[in-house]
Design an enzyme around this catalytic site. Structure first.
Site, PDB file in Angstrom:
ATOM      1  N   GLN A  38      32.959  16.267 -51.081  1.00  0.00           N
ATOM      2  CA  GLN A  38      34.210  15.711 -50.601  1.00  0.00           C
ATOM      3  C   GLN A  38      34.075  14.944 -49.295  1.00  0.00           C
ATOM      4  O   GLN A  38      34.959  14.151 -48.949  1.00  0.00           O
ATOM      5  CB  GLN A  38      35.242  16.833 -50.450  1.00  0.00           C
ATOM      6  CG  GLN A  38      35.608  17.465 -51.787  1.00  0.00           C
ATOM      7  CD  GLN A  38      36.641  18.566 -51.651  1.00  0.00           C
ATOM      8  OE1 GLN A  38      36.302  19.727 -51.505  1.00  0.00           O
ATOM      9  NE2 GLN A  38      37.899  18.191 -51.670  1.00  0.00           N
ATOM     10  N   HIS A  58      32.314   7.800 -61.792  1.00  0.00           N
ATOM     11  CA  HIS A  58      31.725   6.506 -62.128  1.00  0.00           C
ATOM     12  C   HIS A  58      31.958   6.127 -63.593  1.00  0.00           C
ATOM     13  O   HIS A  58      32.220   4.961 -63.900  1.00  0.00           O
ATOM     14  CB  HIS A  58      30.220   6.515 -61.852  1.00  0.00           C
ATOM     15  CG  HIS A  58      29.885   6.650 -60.405  1.00  0.00           C
ATOM     16  ND1 HIS A  58      28.663   7.129 -59.952  1.00  0.00           N
ATOM     17  CD2 HIS A  58      30.604   6.384 -59.279  1.00  0.00           C
ATOM     18  CE1 HIS A  58      28.659   7.141 -58.630  1.00  0.00           C
ATOM     19  NE2 HIS A  58      29.823   6.699 -58.204  1.00  0.00           N
ATOM     20  N   ASP A  71      31.402   8.313 -53.264  1.00  0.00           N
ATOM     21  CA  ASP A  71      30.193   7.568 -52.915  1.00  0.00           C
ATOM     22  C   ASP A  71      29.971   7.509 -51.401  1.00  0.00           C
ATOM     23  O   ASP A  71      28.846   7.658 -50.922  1.00  0.00           O
ATOM     24  CB  ASP A  71      30.264   6.146 -53.464  1.00  0.00           C
ATOM     25  CG  ASP A  71      30.176   6.097 -54.981  1.00  0.00           C
ATOM     26  OD1 ASP A  71      30.168   7.177 -55.610  1.00  0.00           O
ATOM     27  OD2 ASP A  71      30.123   4.985 -55.535  1.00  0.00           O
ATOM     28  N   ARG A  96      33.098  26.360 -42.227  1.00  0.00           N
ATOM     29  CA  ARG A  96      32.706  26.592 -43.614  1.00  0.00           C
ATOM     30  C   ARG A  96      32.394  25.248 -44.272  1.00  0.00           C
ATOM     31  O   ARG A  96      33.256  24.364 -44.327  1.00  0.00           O
ATOM     32  CB  ARG A  96      33.831  27.296 -44.388  1.00  0.00           C
ATOM     33  CG  ARG A  96      33.404  27.596 -45.810  1.00  0.00           C
ATOM     34  CD  ARG A  96      34.495  28.134 -46.696  1.00  0.00           C
ATOM     35  NE  ARG A  96      33.999  28.101 -48.064  1.00  0.00           N
ATOM     36  CZ  ARG A  96      34.750  28.051 -49.150  1.00  0.00           C
ATOM     37  NH1 ARG A  96      36.067  28.028 -49.059  1.00  0.00           N
ATOM     38  NH2 ARG A  96      34.194  28.008 -50.344  1.00  0.00           N
ATOM     39  N   HIS A 141      29.823  24.518 -54.497  1.00  0.00           N
ATOM     40  CA  HIS A 141      31.222  24.106 -54.418  1.00  0.00           C
ATOM     41  C   HIS A 141      31.434  22.953 -55.405  1.00  0.00           C
ATOM     42  O   HIS A 141      31.752  21.830 -55.020  1.00  0.00           O
ATOM     43  CB  HIS A 141      31.578  23.689 -52.990  1.00  0.00           C
ATOM     44  CG  HIS A 141      33.054  23.665 -52.716  1.00  0.00           C
ATOM     45  ND1 HIS A 141      33.626  24.280 -51.621  1.00  0.00           N
ATOM     46  CD2 HIS A 141      34.080  23.103 -53.386  1.00  0.00           C
ATOM     47  CE1 HIS A 141      34.930  24.087 -51.619  1.00  0.00           C
ATOM     48  NE2 HIS A 141      35.230  23.364 -52.691  1.00  0.00           N
ATOM     49  N   ASN A 185      32.381  28.972 -54.883  1.00  0.00           N
ATOM     50  CA  ASN A 185      33.744  28.669 -54.480  1.00  0.00           C
ATOM     51  C   ASN A 185      34.623  28.517 -55.720  1.00  0.00           C
ATOM     52  O   ASN A 185      34.359  27.701 -56.595  1.00  0.00           O
ATOM     53  CB  ASN A 185      33.795  27.354 -53.695  1.00  0.00           C
ATOM     54  CG  ASN A 185      35.221  26.970 -53.334  1.00  0.00           C
ATOM     55  OD1 ASN A 185      35.809  27.549 -52.429  1.00  0.00           O
ATOM     56  ND2 ASN A 185      35.800  26.017 -54.059  1.00  0.00           N
ATOM     57  N   GLU A 186      35.637  29.353 -55.804  1.00  0.00           N
ATOM     58  CA  GLU A 186      36.673  29.267 -56.831  1.00  0.00           C
ATOM     59  C   GLU A 186      36.117  29.246 -58.259  1.00  0.00           C
ATOM     60  O   GLU A 186      36.183  28.232 -58.962  1.00  0.00           O
ATOM     61  CB  GLU A 186      37.564  28.049 -56.582  1.00  0.00           C
ATOM     62  CG  GLU A 186      38.268  28.117 -55.238  1.00  0.00           C
ATOM     63  CD  GLU A 186      39.293  27.013 -55.038  1.00  0.00           C
ATOM     64  OE1 GLU A 186      39.345  26.083 -55.869  1.00  0.00           O
ATOM     65  OE2 GLU A 186      40.040  27.069 -54.040  1.00  0.00           O
ATOM     66  N   ASN A 329      40.829  32.230 -51.577  1.00  0.00           N
ATOM     67  CA  ASN A 329      41.417  30.903 -51.413  1.00  0.00           C
ATOM     68  C   ASN A 329      42.813  30.947 -52.018  1.00  0.00           C
ATOM     69  O   ASN A 329      42.959  31.245 -53.212  1.00  0.00           O
ATOM     70  CB  ASN A 329      40.595  29.839 -52.147  1.00  0.00           C
ATOM     71  CG  ASN A 329      39.249  29.584 -51.512  1.00  0.00           C
ATOM     72  OD1 ASN A 329      38.868  30.239 -50.555  1.00  0.00           O
ATOM     73  ND2 ASN A 329      38.520  28.637 -52.062  1.00  0.00           N
ATOM     74  N   TYR A 331      46.851  28.993 -52.009  1.00  0.00           N
ATOM     75  CA  TYR A 331      47.719  27.903 -51.583  1.00  0.00           C
ATOM     76  C   TYR A 331      49.174  28.106 -51.986  1.00  0.00           C
ATOM     77  O   TYR A 331      50.073  27.708 -51.266  1.00  0.00           O
ATOM     78  CB  TYR A 331      47.234  26.583 -52.189  1.00  0.00           C
ATOM     79  CG  TYR A 331      45.912  26.097 -51.625  1.00  0.00           C
ATOM     80  CD1 TYR A 331      45.866  25.186 -50.582  1.00  0.00           C
ATOM     81  CD2 TYR A 331      44.699  26.559 -52.142  1.00  0.00           C
ATOM     82  CE1 TYR A 331      44.660  24.738 -50.059  1.00  0.00           C
ATOM     83  CE2 TYR A 331      43.490  26.121 -51.629  1.00  0.00           C
ATOM     84  CZ  TYR A 331      43.473  25.211 -50.581  1.00  0.00           C
ATOM     85  OH  TYR A 331      42.276  24.782 -50.058  1.00  0.00           O
ATOM     86  N   GLU A 398      40.132  29.723 -47.724  1.00  0.00           N
ATOM     87  CA  GLU A 398      40.852  28.448 -47.788  1.00  0.00           C
ATOM     88  C   GLU A 398      42.346  28.712 -47.809  1.00  0.00           C
ATOM     89  O   GLU A 398      42.807  29.649 -48.457  1.00  0.00           O
ATOM     90  CB  GLU A 398      40.497  27.626 -49.038  1.00  0.00           C
ATOM     91  CG  GLU A 398      39.208  26.842 -48.973  1.00  0.00           C
ATOM     92  CD  GLU A 398      39.009  25.982 -50.216  1.00  0.00           C
ATOM     93  OE1 GLU A 398      40.019  25.524 -50.807  1.00  0.00           O
ATOM     94  OE2 GLU A 398      37.852  25.770 -50.605  1.00  0.00           O
TER      95      GLU A 398
END
Length: 518
Positions: A38, A58, A71, A96, A141, A185-186, A329, A331, A398
């Protein structure tokens, strides 16, 4: 008539969530999080190979909301020192971040080790150490090397060994500088959204089948990495290792409905318990309701055996207890409205296996369709984890809020403030062992299929500028004060005038009632 102390306390309790600014316990730590794909960019330079997100963005650019890709992203591969400067300014205890498997092992295997990948992460780790920022490092991740996906990815049981080899190299190369590791992660997002649907790369969409093959492989790979670290590296490096499990929290839309209450528990077992139950319970293995539901659905589909294969006795024992902490994590919260097949459920699918209908019609809005603002749901999830998993020590790995990139991000500040307040509530009122909090995210970054159309950062990043300049939002100042004072900030500049006026009205109303009563 004079007002009793009890009545005054009752009035105070009514405004508890809005005016109580309490200090966090001694030793509680604060950090921020990012992920390699990311932010790093440099997708095909210095020896890095293609990963599954490179391939998806892509080859199928229409699947990314704004047509962007990773990219360049935030160009952290070249500008990591700017990231460290931001972290230092915020005053965080830890950072992290994740390692790019394809940057370290271009083939995904040990036959080719990329020295530039090793150098890059050593340079970042050294810069963090110079600024007294502890690294919390995630091994995986979501950015699987495409070479391994070509062999079947997480549906291939050989991935257990490939992941162990990769973890072994990372422990060996970086372990003296890293004391806190996260294996995955997740895992829900990896298995259900990437192998049971097309929501995440590699977008296999083997609904109701691939998701369960993935979880079988992933949990075994996690266990092998844990035991490797525990037996070989922990005695020398003296670190800790855990897994980060994500969950929407499910609640009944009608708390008086016994059916909805029961179904909400089923949904939470399917979502969070899918990966937590095998690790954090004394019984081990998948949740019994999950085993039963998938077996019943599989039989109804005419299958001779369940689509969810249970672990044998060896693996039940091998997986149990393989996490020093429970990483969470979280939200948002969604609601259960009743029994049946969710209208968006494919057949077969993980969602259909639950046997419940869900809705997102709850709480406040964000820039993400799936993210509703429901702070009390966070508290309920934490209490549930305490009672369900033997009162584990917890790190919030998170938590964050999306908008469209404004610098005066009052919505994000209110989200942080309200969710952090719920953490304080469960620590002090319920004895939940929350030890640390990680905000998502340091800076606006490539938010997977949302691209840059949804922004979660404390820092704004202008992706139309080749220099990728970062600019602090108001939430960065909020978080800086939080890290410095170890208590929820009181400064009115952090809150929209209407929000702060509400705070004041509530407080002064109590004072007036108290004065009149006297």
């Amino acid at each position: 008539m004079a007002m009793s102390s009890l009545t005054i306390l009752t009035l105070l309790a009514l405004c508890h969530s809005s005016i109580a600014f309490r200090k966090f316990p001694e030793g509680f730590t604060f950090g921020v999080a990012t992920a390699a794909h990311q932010i790093e960019g440099a997708w095909n330079v210095s020896g890095k190979s293609e990963n599954v997100w490179d391939r998806l963005s892509h080859s199928r650019p229409e699947m990314i909301a704004d047509g962007t890709n990773g990219d360049i992203a935030c160009d952290s591969y070249n500008r990591y020192m700017e990231d460290v400067e931001e972290l230092t300014y915020l005053g965080v205890d830890f950072y992290r971040f994740s390692l790019s498997w394809a940057r370290i092992l271009p083939t995904g295997r040990l036959d080719v080790v990329n020295p530039d990948g090793i150098r890059y992460y050593n340079d970042l780790l050294d810069a963090l150490a110079e600024n007294n920022i502890e690294p919390l490092v995630t091994l995986f991740h979501w950015d699987l090397p495409q070479a391994l996906q070509d062999l079947g990815g997480w549906a291939n049981p050989k991935m257990i060994h490939y992941f162990r080899d990769y973890a072994d190299l990372c422990f060996k190369e970086f372990g003296t500088k890293i004391k806190s590791w996260i294996t995955f992660n997740e895992p829900y997002e990896i298995c259900e959204d990437a192998y049971g649907d097309e929501k995440k790369a590699p977008a296999v969409d083997s609904h109701g089948v691939g998701c369960y093959l993935c979880s079988d492989t992933l949990l075994k790979a996690h266990a092998e990495a844990y035991h490797l670290y525990n037996e070989t590296y922990r005695p020398v490096q003296n670190g800790r290792i855990m897994i980060s499990i994500n969950s929407i929290w499910y609640e009944p839309s009608d708390p008086e409905s016994a059916e909805q209450v029961a179904l909400a528990e089923v949904a939470n077992q399917f979502k969070f318990g899918w990966f937590a139950h095998p690790i954090f319970t004394s019984d081990g293995g998948y949740p019994s309701v999950m085993v039963d539901n998938v077996a019943r659905q599989s039989a109804a589909e005419g299958l001779l055996k369940s689509r969810l294969e249970q672990f044998d006795a060896y693996w039940i024992q091998r997986i149990k207890g393989t996490s020093d902490f429970l990483g969470i994590n979280h939200y948002t919260t969604h609601l259960i409205t009743g029994a049946g097949v969710d209208p968006i459920a494919k057949s077969p699918s993980w969602l259909k296996d639950i046997g419940a209908v869900t809705t997102m019609e709850v709480g406040g809005d964000s820039a993400s369709e799936w993210l509703r603002v429901v702070p009390t749901g966070f508290a309920n999830l934490l209490r549930w984890c305490k009672s369900s998993y033997n009162d584990p020590p917890i790190y919030i790995t998170e938590n964050g809020f999306s908008d469209y990139g404004t610098l005066l991000d009052y919505g994000r500040i209110k989200y942080f403030n309200d969710y952090l307040n719920e953490i304080l509530n469960v620590i002090y009122d319920d004895g939940v062992k929350v030890l640390g909090y990680t905000a998502w995210t340091l800076m606006d970054n490539f938010e997977w299929r949302a691209g840059f159309s949804e922004r979660f950062g404390l820092y704004y990043v202008n992706i139309t500028d080749p220099a990728r300049p970062r600019k602090p939002k108001l939430s960065a100042e909020y978080f800086k004060e939080l890290c410095a004072t170890r208590e929820l900030p009181k400064d009115p500049r952090f809150f929209e005038p209407s929000f702060f006026r509400t705070e004041c009205r509530c407080f002064f109303l109590i004072l007036i009632v108290w004065y009149v009563s006297e």
